[in-house]
Motif scaffolding. Structure first.
Motif: not given
Length: 114
Positions: A92-114
């Motif tokens: 289950r943690i392996f899947t979470e790790i892969n999901d995190f890496h995939r999401n991190l590489q996603s071009q669809d993530l909002p890039l907001e300046v804080i």
């Protein structure tokens, strides 16, 4: 008392790498070290002094299980091998790790300046 669910924030980088190395495999310590070195083109080195404490910690968290090999030390001219595999929780943690890496590489993530 209910057991705490392990999340990505509960594991270290070395533990994450070990989980990735163990996915769908049963390996002993030296094999884990060699797989990590090979997968990283020898840029990541894991020594015994950090590998075995990390494996013990993963086992205590219920993410890894181990068993002693059937071979006798005298047959191998050395110590008996201990083999490690991921538990259901480790997968289950392996899947979470892969999901995190995939999401991190996603071009669809909002890039907001804080």
């Amino acid at each position: 008392m209910k057991k705490k669910t392990i999340t990505l924030s509960d594991i270290s980088r070395i533990q994450e790498i070990i989980i990735l190395a163990l996915y769908r495999k049963e390996l002993y310590g030296l094999q884990i070290i060699k797989i990590i070195e090979c997968a990283s083109c020898n840029t990541r080195k894991v020594g015994y002094g950090s590998l075995y404490p990390a494996l013990d910690n993963l086992e205590n968290k219920g993410l890894v299980q181990s068993r002693w090999g059937d071979d006798k030390p005298q047959e191998r001219h050395g110590a008996r091998r201990k083999y490690y595999t991921l538990t259901h929780e480790g997968e289950r943690i392996f899947t979470e790790i892969n999901d995190f890496h995939r999401n991190l590489q996603s071009q669809d993530l909002p890039l907001e300046v804080i």
